[in-house]
Design a protein around this motif. Structure first.
Motif, PDB file in Angstrom:
ATOM      1  N   LEU A  65       0.831  -1.212   0.000  1.00 55.01           N
ATOM      2  CA  LEU A  65       0.000   0.000   0.000  1.00 55.01           C
ATOM      3  C   LEU A  65       0.861   1.256   0.000  1.00 55.01           C
ATOM      4  CD1 LEU A  65      -2.908  -1.008   2.406  1.00 55.01           C
ATOM      5  CD2 LEU A  65      -2.867  -1.026  -0.107  1.00 55.01           C
ATOM      6  N   ASP A  66       1.970   1.238   0.749  1.00 54.07           N
ATOM      7  CA  ASP A  66       2.892   2.370   0.746  1.00 54.07           C
ATOM      8  C   ASP A  66       3.510   2.549  -0.638  1.00 54.07           C
ATOM      9  OD1 ASP A  66       2.480   2.965   3.439  1.00 54.07           O
ATOM     10  OD2 ASP A  66       4.131   1.665   4.081  1.00 54.07           O
ATOM     11  N   ILE A 122      -3.176  -8.551   1.361  1.00 51.93           N
ATOM     12  CA  ILE A 122      -3.380  -7.195   0.841  1.00 51.93           C
ATOM     13  C   ILE A 122      -2.873  -7.121  -0.591  1.00 51.93           C
ATOM     14  CG2 ILE A 122      -2.659  -4.784   1.057  1.00 51.93           C
ATOM     15  CD1 ILE A 122      -2.615  -5.236   4.119  1.00 51.93           C
ATOM     16  N   ARG A 123      -1.681  -7.654  -0.822  1.00 48.17           N
ATOM     17  CA  ARG A 123      -1.107  -7.650  -2.181  1.00 48.17           C
ATOM     18  C   ARG A 123      -2.012  -8.413  -3.140  1.00 48.17           C
ATOM     19  NH1 ARG A 123       3.387  -7.104  -5.223  1.00 48.17           N
ATOM     20  NH2 ARG A 123       4.719  -6.308  -3.588  1.00 48.17           N
ATOM     21  N   GLU A 156       0.090  -8.859   4.902  1.00 50.19           N
ATOM     22  CA  GLU A 156       0.640  -8.230   3.695  1.00 50.19           C
ATOM     23  C   GLU A 156       0.392  -9.054   2.430  1.00 50.19           C
ATOM     24  OE1 GLU A 156       2.495  -5.367   1.317  1.00 50.19           O
ATOM     25  OE2 GLU A 156       1.742  -5.225   3.360  1.00 50.19           O
ATOM     26  N   CYS A 207      -5.211  -6.390  -3.810  1.00 45.24           N
ATOM     27  CA  CYS A 207      -4.923  -5.229  -4.662  1.00 45.24           C
ATOM     28  C   CYS A 207      -4.715  -5.673  -6.108  1.00 45.24           C
ATOM     29  CB  CYS A 207      -3.695  -4.481  -4.161  1.00 45.24           C
ATOM     30  SG  CYS A 207      -3.985  -3.514  -2.660  1.00 45.24           S
ATOM     31  N   SER A 252      -7.366  -3.294   6.686  1.00 40.00           N
ATOM     32  CA  SER A 252      -6.544  -2.820   7.802  1.00 40.00           C
ATOM     33  C   SER A 252      -5.917  -3.938   8.641  1.00 40.00           C
ATOM     34  CB  SER A 252      -7.357  -1.889   8.698  1.00 40.00           C
ATOM     35  OG  SER A 252      -8.478  -2.575   9.216  1.00 40.00           O
ATOM     36  N   LEU A 300       2.315   1.530  -3.548  1.00 38.91           N
ATOM     37  CA  LEU A 300       1.299   1.998  -4.499  1.00 38.91           C
ATOM     38  C   LEU A 300       1.011   3.482  -4.287  1.00 38.91           C
ATOM     39  CD1 LEU A 300      -1.210  -1.006  -4.466  1.00 38.91           C
ATOM     40  CD2 LEU A 300       0.343  -0.362  -6.331  1.00 38.91           C
ATOM     41  N   GLY A 301       1.025   3.904  -3.032  1.00 38.54           N
ATOM     42  CA  GLY A 301       0.779   5.311  -2.721  1.00 38.54           C
ATOM     43  C   GLY A 301       1.845   6.242  -3.266  1.00 38.54           C
ATOM     44  N   PHE A 314     -11.345  -0.502  -4.229  1.00 35.46           N
ATOM     45  CA  PHE A 314     -10.554  -0.415  -3.008  1.00 35.46           C
ATOM     46  C   PHE A 314     -11.393   0.141  -1.855  1.00 35.46           C
ATOM     47  CE2 PHE A 314      -7.400   1.396  -0.139  1.00 35.46           C
ATOM     48  CZ  PHE A 314      -6.472   0.373  -0.079  1.00 35.46           C
TER      49      PHE A 314
END
Length: 113
Positions: free
Chosen positions: A11-12, A64-65, A61, A68, A57, A14-15, A51
């Motif tokens: 997420l970091d 999450i990957r 990880e 996404c 939350s 991608l941000g 999303f």
């Protein structure tokens, strides 16, 4: 021994991405550059819509990957089979068909200064 900072989560990363192609690369999603050239913002907006429906939350990880990646694949697939005009992910495109009977605003040239 020097402690290195922990690797940034997806997420970091991608941000911090600056281009649609970075999203595809970070998530290891194959794409046709011709489609991304036409619909890059639409694809990312649609991914953002997907999303917003997710609860990531507390997920690990790896999950999450994977989620996404699935969201980006689905957003991309939406635009492989139809156009940005048909998908209407942006307000301006939605408003264009919201009331087809409403006439577009007209300003005569004589009113312009």
């Amino acid at each position: 021994m020097i402690n290195s900072p922990p690797a940034a989560g997806i997420l970091d990363r991608l941000g911090k991405a600056c281009a649609a192609e970075e999203f595809f690369s970070l998530l290891d999603v194959e794409y046709d550059p011709k489609i991304v050239d036409v619909a890059r913002l639409h694809i990312l907006r649609r991914m953002g819509q997907y999303f917003a429906q997710e609860q990531l939350s507390e997920a690990p990880e790896a999950e999450i990957r994977a989620r996404c990646k699935a969201m980006l694949e689905q957003a991309y697939a939406d635009f492989v089979t139809s156009s940005p005009i048909e998908q209407r992910v942006f307000k301006v495109l939605k408003d264009a068909v919201a009331d087809p009977k409403r006439a577009a605003p007209f300003v005569p040239l004589s009113e312009l200064k």
